[in-house]
Design an enzyme around this catalytic site. Structure first.
Site, PDB file in Angstrom:
ATOM      1  CD  GLU A  54      33.333  40.415  52.928  1.00 16.51           C
ATOM      2  OE1 GLU A  54      33.550  40.746  51.755  1.00 16.51           O
ATOM      3  OE2 GLU A  54      32.185  40.199  53.367  1.00 16.51           O
ATOM      4  CB  ALA A 112      38.887  50.826  38.673  1.00 14.31           C
ATOM      5  CG  MET A 122      38.315  47.034  44.254  1.00 11.84           C
ATOM      6  SD  MET A 122      37.665  45.401  44.605  1.00 11.84           S
ATOM      7  CE  MET A 122      36.781  45.704  46.118  1.00 11.84           C
ATOM      8  CG  HIS A 160      38.765  52.474  45.442  1.00 10.08           C
ATOM      9  ND1 HIS A 160      37.881  51.997  44.501  1.00 10.08           N
ATOM     10  CD2 HIS A 160      40.007  52.204  44.957  1.00 10.08           C
ATOM     11  CE1 HIS A 160      38.560  51.450  43.496  1.00 10.08           C
ATOM     12  NE2 HIS A 160      39.846  51.559  43.753  1.00 10.08           N
ATOM     13  CG  HIS A 169      52.151  75.954  42.144  1.00 15.15           C
ATOM     14  ND1 HIS A 169      52.101  77.324  42.108  1.00 15.15           N
ATOM     15  CD2 HIS A 169      50.876  75.538  42.350  1.00 15.15           C
ATOM     16  CE1 HIS A 169      50.856  77.733  42.278  1.00 15.15           C
ATOM     17  NE2 HIS A 169      50.087  76.660  42.420  1.00 15.15           N
TER      18      HIS A 169
HETATM   19  P1  AMP Z   1      41.652  49.446  41.869  1.00 18.41           P
HETATM   20  O1  AMP Z   1      42.202  48.137  41.388  1.00 18.41           O
HETATM   21  O2  AMP Z   1      42.290  50.623  41.275  1.00 18.41           O
HETATM   22  O3  AMP Z   1      40.146  49.458  41.752  1.00 18.41           O
HETATM   23  O4  AMP Z   1      41.983  49.556  43.415  1.00 18.41           O
HETATM   24  C1  AMP Z   1      41.410  48.709  44.354  1.00 18.41           C
HETATM   25  C2  AMP Z   1      42.505  48.243  45.255  1.00 18.41           C
HETATM   26  O5  AMP Z   1      41.892  47.594  46.372  1.00 18.41           O
HETATM   27  C3  AMP Z   1      43.419  47.233  44.616  1.00 18.41           C
HETATM   28  O6  AMP Z   1      44.743  47.744  44.650  1.00 18.41           O
HETATM   29  C4  AMP Z   1      43.269  45.975  45.475  1.00 18.41           C
HETATM   30  O7  AMP Z   1      44.520  45.364  45.720  1.00 18.41           O
HETATM   31  C5  AMP Z   1      42.669  46.496  46.758  1.00 18.41           C
HETATM   32  N1  AMP Z   1      41.788  45.563  47.441  1.00 18.41           N
HETATM   33  C6  AMP Z   1      40.952  44.642  46.875  1.00 18.41           C
HETATM   34  N2  AMP Z   1      40.266  43.993  47.840  1.00 18.41           N
HETATM   35  C7  AMP Z   1      40.695  44.493  49.027  1.00 18.41           C
HETATM   36  C8  AMP Z   1      40.352  44.226  50.397  1.00 18.41           C
HETATM   37  N3  AMP Z   1      39.457  43.305  50.709  1.00 18.41           N
HETATM   38  N4  AMP Z   1      40.984  44.950  51.360  1.00 18.41           N
HETATM   39  C9  AMP Z   1      41.905  45.886  51.032  1.00 18.41           C
HETATM   40  N5  AMP Z   1      42.256  46.179  49.770  1.00 18.41           N
HETATM   41  C10 AMP Z   1      41.662  45.500  48.776  1.00 18.41           C
HETATM   42 ZN    ZN Z   2      53.678  78.664  42.276  1.00 18.54          ZN
END
Ligand code: AMP
Ligand code: ZN
Ligand code: ZN
Length: 344
Positions: free
Chosen positions: A59, A170, A172, A176, A300
């Site tokens: 997926e 976020a 998700m 990650h 740095h």
């Molecule tokens: P965040 O929104 O910071 O939680 O980062 C999650 C990231 O995962 C987002 O930038 C989404 O675009 C990406 N994402 C969501 N679903 C998928 C998927 N199935 N495969 C790859 N990336 C995904």
């Molecule tokens: Zn330094």
């Protein structure tokens, strides 16, 4: 008594010499520093619909690599393409003239790489649940991907970042981080570089090698120190800084990765315990790949952790100055003293 834990009672305006930014410390706007607690729900999506879980690899957007490299269903970390990338890896980098512009506006093609690092195969396991060596493996995955990206001459800078919790951006909840490889150097990065260079030219020293942290220290590890910066932009902001001069995050070796993994976990545990598992971001601030060699002794890298406890308002948007109600010395003392379970 309100403010009993804070010896600093009157406002103070401090300059962050690394980022060249002013911060207003205003304890009058605060509850007691120890009363800061997050109220937001840090979990945006649930397990049943999670493509990052083991068994749902099909997926996801295409995989770049996994750790261990030869693993099948027993992978521990996956680096994948972002399904909804901010930049397009298939474009060719090119400067474009911005038609009708006469005041310095510039446009370049939206070329770049936007990757996701899945830090565990298990939905409920977060960085703070991993061992120092396992967090170190995540850091080494960042390094391995940066080593690939910097081979591309059009890539100038890689931003590694983590969003944890909905109000930290976020979408998700599965653990990650993300990496965006850019064909330009962001202006905040150039401003930091120039500010560090200016300090170097005045003193002959690197500003982060020189940093004075007596009452701002939270914890020392073998190769790193964690501090609340002197002019912290946000309440309970934490920086983890290599003790020895290091220009690039991607120079991290395996031994330092375990050490940094342990300290990062320790700081996240302390922050979570003190602030009620707040949404947070972390960012790795490294150096652009093709900097002029004269910048190497002044640049740095460091890792910045920002708990999201309050939003950004009009004053901050208007001035670029932030108001922080918690003095860094008070935040450092609280974080130093907060007890967390022994690390694995
Ligand atoms: P965040 O929104 O910071 O939680 O980062 C999650 C990231 O995962 C987002 O930038 C989404 O675009 C990406 N994402 C969501 N679903 C998928 C998927 N199935 N495969 C790859 N990336 C995904
Ligand atoms: Zn330094
Ligand atoms: Zn999941």
């Amino acid at each position: 008594m309100a403010g009993a834990e804070s010896p600093n009672q009157s406002s103070e305006i401090r300059k962050d010499g690394i980022n060249d930014r002013w911060v207003i410390f205003s304890p009058a706007r605060s509850r007691r520093p120890s009363d800061f607690k997050s109220k937001s729900n840090p979990n945006p999506n649930n397990q049943s619909e999670c493509p990052f879980c083991k068994g749902h690899e099909h997926e996801c957007a295409p995989e770049i690599f996994r750790i261990p490299a030869d693993s099948t269903s027993d992978w521990r970390i996956r680096v994948i393409q972002n399904l909804y990338p901010a930049l397009n890896r298939d474009l060719h980098f090119q400067n474009r003239n911005h038609e009708g512009s006469s005041h310095g506006d510039v446009s370049v093609s939206g070329f770049g790489f936007h990757d996701v690092v899945i830090e565990s195969p298990v939905h409920s396991v977060h960085l703070i649940d991993l061992s120092p060596a396992e967090v170190g493996d995540v850091l080494l995955a960042f390094k391995a991907r940066i080593d690939q990206l910097r081979m591309n001459d059009s890539i100038k800078y890689v931003q590694v970042f983590k969003n944890h919790g909905a109000s930290a951006g976020a979408s998700m909840s599965h653990s990650h981080s993300q990496m965006i490889a850019l064909p330009i150097v962001p202006t905040t990065v150039s401003a930091r570089l120039n500010s560090m260079k200016e300090y170097y030219e005045q003193t002959g020293n690197c500003s982060l090698c020189d940093i004075r942290v007596d009452d701002l220290i939270i914890h020392d590890s073998t190769h790193f120190k964690s501090v609340v910066p002197f002019a912290a932009t946000f309440p309970f902001e934490i920086w983890i800084i290599p003790r020895d001069h290091s220009t690039y995050f991607h120079d991290l070796d395996s031994e330092k990765a375990v050490d940094l993994g342990g300290l990062l976990k320790f700081m996240l545990l302390k922050m979570s315990s003190q602030l009620n598992n707040p949404p947070f971001n972390f960012m790795i601030h490294t150096s652009p790949f093709q900097v002029d060699p004269s910048y190497l002794p002044c640049c740095h890298w460091f890792l910045q952790i920002v708990p999201q406890l309050s939003g950004v308002g009009g004053f901050e948007l208007g001035t670029g100055c932030y108001i922080n109600p918690v003095f860094p010395e008070d935040a450092a003392k609280i974080l130093r003293e907060v007890k967390v379970p022994d690390q694995k």
